[in-house]
Motif scaffolding. Structure first.
Motif, PDB file in Angstrom:
ATOM      1  N   GLY A   1     -11.377 -14.103  -2.841  1.00  0.00           N
ATOM      2  CA  GLY A   1     -11.964 -13.193  -1.928  1.00  0.00           C
ATOM      3  C   GLY A   1     -12.997 -12.335  -2.424  1.00  0.00           C
ATOM      4  N   PRO A   2     -13.639 -11.252  -1.891  1.00  0.00           N
ATOM      5  CA  PRO A   2     -13.000 -10.902  -0.321  1.00  0.00           C
ATOM      6  C   PRO A   2     -13.713 -11.896   0.673  1.00  0.00           C
ATOM      7  CG  PRO A   2     -15.059  -9.570  -1.031  1.00  0.00           C
ATOM      8  CD  PRO A   2     -14.662 -10.640  -2.083  1.00  0.00           C
TER       9      PRO A   2
ATOM     10  N   THR B   1     -13.704  -4.915   3.267  1.00  0.00           N
ATOM     11  CA  THR B   1     -12.342  -4.329   3.400  1.00  0.00           C
ATOM     12  C   THR B   1     -12.255  -2.812   2.534  1.00  0.00           C
ATOM     13  OG1 THR B   1      -9.944  -4.197   2.667  1.00  0.00           O
ATOM     14  CG2 THR B   1     -11.290  -5.556   1.282  1.00  0.00           C
TER      15      THR B   1
ATOM     16  N   LEU C   1     -15.498  -4.149  -4.300  1.00  0.00           N
ATOM     17  CA  LEU C   1     -15.419  -5.439  -4.156  1.00  0.00           C
ATOM     18  C   LEU C   1     -16.416  -6.403  -4.723  1.00  0.00           C
ATOM     19  CD1 LEU C   1     -14.941  -5.371  -0.168  1.00  0.00           C
ATOM     20  CD2 LEU C   1     -13.117  -5.973  -1.977  1.00  0.00           C
TER      21      LEU C   1
ATOM     22  N   ARG D   1       1.619  -3.638  -5.199  1.00  0.00           N
ATOM     23  CA  ARG D   1       0.297  -3.230  -5.761  1.00  0.00           C
ATOM     24  C   ARG D   1       0.325  -1.613  -5.448  1.00  0.00           C
ATOM     25  NH1 ARG D   1      -4.875  -2.261  -3.765  1.00  0.00           N
ATOM     26  NH2 ARG D   1      -6.939  -2.997  -5.254  1.00  0.00           N
TER      27      ARG D   1
ATOM     28  N   ILE E   1      -8.215 -13.624   0.817  1.00  0.00           N
ATOM     29  CA  ILE E   1      -7.943 -12.308   0.759  1.00  0.00           C
ATOM     30  C   ILE E   1      -9.234 -11.631   1.375  1.00  0.00           C
ATOM     31  CG2 ILE E   1      -8.103 -12.303  -1.715  1.00  0.00           C
ATOM     32  CD1 ILE E   1      -6.067 -10.148  -1.851  1.00  0.00           C
ATOM     33  N   GLY E   2      -8.825 -10.509   1.663  1.00  0.00           N
ATOM     34  CA  GLY E   2      -9.867  -9.534   2.025  1.00  0.00           C
ATOM     35  C   GLY E   2     -10.470  -9.389   3.497  1.00  0.00           C
TER      36      GLY E   2
ATOM     37  N   ALA F   1      -3.274 -13.605   1.939  1.00  0.00           N
ATOM     38  CA  ALA F   1      -2.816 -12.228   1.525  1.00  0.00           C
ATOM     39  C   ALA F   1      -3.422 -11.189   2.109  1.00  0.00           C
ATOM     40  CB  ALA F   1      -2.997 -12.263  -0.275  1.00  0.00           C
ATOM     41  N   ILE F   2      -2.444 -10.374   2.600  1.00  0.00           N
ATOM     42  CA  ILE F   2      -2.899  -9.302   3.514  1.00  0.00           C
ATOM     43  C   ILE F   2      -2.262  -7.861   3.182  1.00  0.00           C
ATOM     44  CG2 ILE F   2      -2.663  -8.525   5.940  1.00  0.00           C
ATOM     45  CD1 ILE F   2      -3.354 -10.935   7.072  1.00  0.00           C
ATOM     46  N   SER F   3      -3.087  -6.989   3.507  1.00  0.00           N
ATOM     47  CA  SER F   3      -2.476  -5.533   2.968  1.00  0.00           C
ATOM     48  C   SER F   3      -2.625  -4.571   4.425  1.00  0.00           C
ATOM     49  CB  SER F   3      -3.160  -5.076   1.988  1.00  0.00           C
ATOM     50  OG  SER F   3      -2.502  -3.478   1.547  1.00  0.00           O
ATOM     51  N   GLY F   4      -4.031  -4.276   4.492  1.00  0.00           N
ATOM     52  CA  GLY F   4      -4.314  -3.489   5.658  1.00  0.00           C
ATOM     53  C   GLY F   4      -3.736  -3.529   7.110  1.00  0.00           C
TER      54      GLY F   4
ATOM     55  N   GLN G   1       0.907  -1.181   0.029  1.00  0.00           N
ATOM     56  CA  GLN G   1      -0.150   0.058  -0.082  1.00  0.00           C
ATOM     57  C   GLN G   1       0.993   1.237   0.062  1.00  0.00           C
ATOM     58  OE1 GLN G   1      -3.106   0.610   3.017  1.00  0.00           O
ATOM     59  NE2 GLN G   1      -3.596  -1.469   2.963  1.00  0.00           N
TER      60      GLN G   1
ATOM     61  N   THR H   1      -9.375  -1.511   1.503  1.00  0.00           N
ATOM     62  CA  THR H   1      -8.159  -1.443   0.814  1.00  0.00           C
ATOM     63  C   THR H   1      -8.569  -1.499  -0.601  1.00  0.00           C
ATOM     64  OG1 THR H   1      -7.012  -2.619   2.419  1.00  0.00           O
ATOM     65  CG2 THR H   1      -5.909  -2.673   0.490  1.00  0.00           C
ATOM     66  N   LYS H   2      -9.613  -2.179  -1.148  1.00  0.00           N
ATOM     67  CA  LYS H   2     -10.155  -2.385  -2.432  1.00  0.00           C
ATOM     68  C   LYS H   2     -11.425  -1.864  -2.647  1.00  0.00           C
ATOM     69  CE  LYS H   2     -10.742  -5.793  -5.950  1.00  0.00           C
ATOM     70  NZ  LYS H   2     -10.520  -7.074  -6.414  1.00  0.00           N
TER      71      LYS H   2
HETATM   72  C1  LIG Z   1      -6.545  -6.285  -3.243  1.00  0.00           C
HETATM   73  C2  LIG Z   1      -7.575  -7.149  -2.709  1.00  0.00           C
HETATM   74  N1  LIG Z   1      -8.402  -7.867  -3.643  1.00  0.00           N
HETATM   75  C3  LIG Z   1      -9.373  -8.608  -3.004  1.00  0.00           C
HETATM   76  C4  LIG Z   1     -10.281  -9.389  -3.571  1.00  0.00           C
HETATM   77  O1  LIG Z   1     -11.375  -9.779  -3.101  1.00  0.00           O
HETATM   78  O2  LIG Z   1     -10.281  -9.757  -4.588  1.00  0.00           O
HETATM   79  S1  LIG Z   1      -9.522  -7.960  -1.318  1.00  0.00           S
HETATM   80  C5  LIG Z   1      -8.046  -7.119  -1.247  1.00  0.00           C
HETATM   81  C6  LIG Z   1      -7.531  -6.044  -0.376  1.00  0.00           C
HETATM   82  C7  LIG Z   1      -6.841  -6.902   0.606  1.00  0.00           C
HETATM   83  O3  LIG Z   1      -6.321  -6.064   1.554  1.00  0.00           O
HETATM   84  P1  LIG Z   1      -6.777  -5.990   3.193  1.00  0.00           P
HETATM   85  O4  LIG Z   1      -5.958  -7.069   3.654  1.00  0.00           O
HETATM   86  O5  LIG Z   1      -6.146  -4.759   3.559  1.00  0.00           O
HETATM   87  O6  LIG Z   1      -8.308  -6.319   3.260  1.00  0.00           O
END
Ligand SMILES: Cc1nc(C(=O)O)sc1CCOP(=O)(O)O
Ligand SMILES: Cc1ncc(COP(=O)(O)OP(=O)(O)O)c(N)n1
Ligand SMILES: [Mg+2]
Length: 212
Positions: A125-126, A130, A136, A35, A164-165, A184-187, A10, A132-133
């Protein structure tokens, strides 16, 4: 074997991205997905150049989100492609057999399609809402994961699946029990002020007693 924890970067600027990626690596992440959406090519190029260097230094996997040509240019370890990005087969023709191609899915049918096109792992996902994206797909939830993974087993589909998500530490026990390969984690990693503790706890829950 694919590592079980993927950090999705991020940051609004090259500097902020680099700071976040560097601190994820420094605190134990061994897989980075760069990303950096909607950027001028020059900025994405500059970031990719530095992330490639950093990931080599930390012996971490380096994949790029969306931009197959950038991944090719920097000999990244791979690419992550969503349902509206370049198709997996086209990316494979550009990147070759040895590169990792991850593909997004929101349903069992998406998984079948992406697997048939030759992806190496699925990002499903999600899991939860979230910020982050944007835009959704429908939220899958724990029961959704259970049902999709059951269908994969019934159909004999074996592929590493990343949840993810919106994932937090508290979700991991239940998520791991569904049979996912990793997350897979971002936030939560980006925002954590105790990254080393968080990443250690995430890895412990993902790997159990397996020594990594
Ligand atoms: C980049 C991304 N793709 C997603 C999907 O559902 O396809 S959710 C997502 C964000 C993931 O980040 P966080 O851990 O902060 O929620
Ligand atoms: C591991 C992983 N899974 C899913 C995604 C989402 O990809 P996509 O649907 O292309 O959305 P953007 O990330 O491009 O906004 C991902 N990036 N990583
Ligand atoms: Mg994408």
């Amino acid at each position: 074997m694919y590592n079980k924890l993927q950090y999705i970067s991020q940051g609004e600027s090259v500097e902020e991205q680099l700071y976040n990626i560097h601190s994820a690596l420094d605190n134990g992440c061994d897989w980075i997905q760069m990303r950096f959406k909607h950027q001028k090519p020059k900025k994405a190029f500059a970031l990719a150049e530095s992330v490639k260097f950093l990931c080599e230094e930390y012996l971490a996997n380096f994949i790029i989100n969306d931009d197959v040509h950038l991944a090719k240019q920097f000999n990244a370890d791979g690419i992550h492609l969503g349902l509206s990005d370049m198709g997996v087969a086209e990316a494979r023709a550009i990147l070759g057999k040895t590169k990792i191609i991850g593909a997004t899915a929101n349903t069992f049918e998406d998984i079948v399609k992406q697997v048939n096109n030759g992806c190496d792992y699925i990002g499903l996902g999600p899991f939860k809402f979230t910020k982050t994206k944007s835009n959704l797909s429908p939220i899958i939830g724990l029961d959704g994961y259970r049902s999709i993974i059951d269908k994969m087993k019934d159909s004999g589909i074996e592929i590493p699946l990343y949840a993810i998500g919106g994932i937090t530490l508290e979700d991991l026990e239940n998520l791991v029990q569904t049979g996912i390969h990793g997350i897979a984690i971002s936030g939560i990693i980006t925002k954590s002020d105790q990254k080393s503790k968080l990443i250690t706890e995430l890895n412990e829950k993902l790997y159990g007693n397996v020594i990594i």
